[in-house]
Design a protein around this motif. Structure first.
Motif, PDB file in Angstrom:
ATOM      1  N   PRO A  11       0.815  -1.213   0.000  1.00  0.00           N
ATOM      2  CA  PRO A  11       0.000   0.000   0.000  1.00  0.00           C
ATOM      3  C   PRO A  11       0.848   1.262   0.000  1.00  0.00           C
ATOM      4  O   PRO A  11       0.514   2.248  -0.648  1.00  0.00           O
ATOM      5  CB  PRO A  11      -0.819  -0.129   1.293  1.00  0.00           C
ATOM      6  N   LEU A  12       1.973   1.228   0.752  1.00  0.00           N
ATOM      7  CA  LEU A  12       2.869   2.379   0.833  1.00  0.00           C
ATOM      8  C   LEU A  12       4.317   1.916   0.726  1.00  0.00           C
ATOM      9  O   LEU A  12       4.676   0.842   1.205  1.00  0.00           O
ATOM     10  CB  LEU A  12       2.688   3.126   2.156  1.00  0.00           C
ATOM     11  N   GLY A  67       2.607   4.115  -9.361  1.00  0.00           N
ATOM     12  CA  GLY A  67       1.977   4.606  -8.139  1.00  0.00           C
ATOM     13  C   GLY A  67       1.903   6.128  -8.115  1.00  0.00           C
ATOM     14  O   GLY A  67       2.162   6.795  -9.114  1.00  0.00           O
ATOM     15  N   GLN A  68       1.552   6.661  -6.966  1.00  0.00           N
ATOM     16  CA  GLN A  68       1.419   8.108  -6.795  1.00  0.00           C
ATOM     17  C   GLN A  68       2.121   8.529  -5.515  1.00  0.00           C
ATOM     18  O   GLN A  68       2.111   7.803  -4.512  1.00  0.00           O
ATOM     19  CB  GLN A  68      -0.046   8.527  -6.720  1.00  0.00           C
ATOM     20  N   ILE A  70       2.216  10.599  -2.235  1.00  0.00           N
ATOM     21  CA  ILE A  70       1.290  11.241  -1.314  1.00  0.00           C
ATOM     22  C   ILE A  70       2.078  11.803  -0.136  1.00  0.00           C
ATOM     23  O   ILE A  70       3.207  11.394   0.126  1.00  0.00           O
ATOM     24  CB  ILE A  70       0.201  10.271  -0.809  1.00  0.00           C
ATOM     25  N   ASP A  72       2.028  12.976   4.062  1.00  0.00           N
ATOM     26  CA  ASP A  72       1.382  12.801   5.363  1.00  0.00           C
ATOM     27  C   ASP A  72       2.029  13.757   6.357  1.00  0.00           C
ATOM     28  O   ASP A  72       3.208  14.108   6.225  1.00  0.00           O
ATOM     29  CB  ASP A  72       1.550  11.351   5.837  1.00  0.00           C
ATOM     30  N   TYR A  92       5.268   9.435   0.594  1.00  0.00           N
ATOM     31  CA  TYR A  92       5.216   7.997   0.321  1.00  0.00           C
ATOM     32  C   TYR A  92       4.813   7.758  -1.129  1.00  0.00           C
ATOM     33  O   TYR A  92       4.216   8.620  -1.779  1.00  0.00           O
ATOM     34  CB  TYR A  92       4.178   7.310   1.224  1.00  0.00           C
ATOM     35  N   SER A  94       2.279   5.465  -3.166  1.00  0.00           N
ATOM     36  CA  SER A  94       1.061   4.689  -2.927  1.00  0.00           C
ATOM     37  C   SER A  94       0.751   3.795  -4.128  1.00  0.00           C
ATOM     38  O   SER A  94       0.825   4.244  -5.277  1.00  0.00           O
ATOM     39  CB  SER A  94      -0.112   5.635  -2.665  1.00  0.00           C
ATOM     40  N   ASP A  95       0.421   2.524  -3.857  1.00  0.00           N
ATOM     41  CA  ASP A  95       0.002   1.569  -4.895  1.00  0.00           C
ATOM     42  C   ASP A  95       1.042   1.416  -6.003  1.00  0.00           C
ATOM     43  O   ASP A  95       0.691   1.398  -7.187  1.00  0.00           O
ATOM     44  CB  ASP A  95      -1.346   1.979  -5.498  1.00  0.00           C
ATOM     45  N   CYS A 130       5.979   0.655   6.194  1.00  0.00           N
ATOM     46  CA  CYS A 130       5.680   0.195   4.839  1.00  0.00           C
ATOM     47  C   CYS A 130       6.000  -1.295   4.676  1.00  0.00           C
ATOM     48  O   CYS A 130       7.004  -1.651   4.024  1.00  0.00           O
ATOM     49  CB  CYS A 130       6.466   1.008   3.813  1.00  0.00           C
TER      50      CYS A 130
END
Length: 237
Positions: A11-12, A67-68, A70, A72, A92, A94-95, A130
């Motif tokens: 996921p990350l 992925g992308q 992101i 936090d 991070y 993502s995907d 992660c």
């Protein structure tokens, strides 16, 4: 020469080479330092242990699913709750899904393959927040690192492959250690020398970037327009 292949998905992910103070950045692909650190953890090496044999490994990665990025925001407090630490900005991926490879002596690679199956310490995709999704190791194979990265089947998630179903092949980026005769694309400060917290050291490494075309197993090239294609995979409840 033998090659150990790994599927890095979760996921990350977070692969930093330039994090400073309250900003924790990530690169858009796994770093050599991050992957060597993951292998060292799987073998049970502590941060103060020498990395002698792991430093000889050649490294490469293929971007199967970009992925992308992101961002936090995180903050910490002391145990009594009276003092807050500075706000940190953490980036991070993502995907994302990557095909990573290390090449070296066959006995060493088989030992790393076994360690990934039963890691001594937990393994992560960069940061401790992660964890990987699914099996990491794809086994040890004969051949050249670059050839394996160019020809290994596409590792992207099925939903991502379906998004590209109109194309029989997809073009994927490869980043790998430069050989003696390779034209160097860039240099990166991610070759690990020591993970000792009191004397952490990284060296610069020469990197080659190129591309390869791999087959899409879920390809459905358009012949006639079908307006119902958008409903493929949907179910009624």
């Amino acid at each position: 020469m033998s090659v150990l292949l790994m599927r890095l998905a979760g996921p990350l992910q977070a692969w930093g080479t330039r994090s400073r103070f309250v900003h924790r950045h990530t690169e858009t692909a796994p770093t050599k330092s991050g992957v060597i650190g993951m292998l060292a953890a799987a073998r049970g090496l502590r941060r103060t242990d020498p990395l002698t044999d792991l430093l000889q490994l050649r490294f490469g990665v293929r971007v199967d699913q970009p992925g992308q990025i992101i961002r936090d925001f995180q903050v910490a407090r002391t145990l009594d709750g009276r003092t807050s630490m500075p706000l940190t900005y953490r980036h991070y991926l993502s995907d994302a899904v990557f095909l990573a490879a290390v090449s070296g002596e066959q006995t060493l690679l088989h030992g790393l393959d076994a360690a990934l199956a039963r890691p001594h310490f937990p393994i992560f995709l960069g940061r401790r927040s992660c964890p990987p999704a699914g099996v990491v190791s794809l086994g040890v194979h004969d051949g050249d690192l670059g050839d394996r990265l160019r020809t290994w089947p596409w590792q992207a998630a099925a939903w991502h492959q379906r998004e590209h179903r109109r194309h029989r092949t997809v073009r994927l980026e490869i980043q790998r250690d430069a050989g003696p005769d390779d034209p160097v694309t860039e240099t990166m400060p991610d070759a690990p020398v020591s993970f000792d917290p009191t004397h952490r050291r990284h060296a610069w490494r020469s990197v080659v970037r190129d591309h390869t075309a791999v087959e899409n197993p879920l390809a459905r090239p358009a012949i006639d327009h079908d307006p119902m294609d958008v409903l493929e995979g949907w179910t009624c409840t």
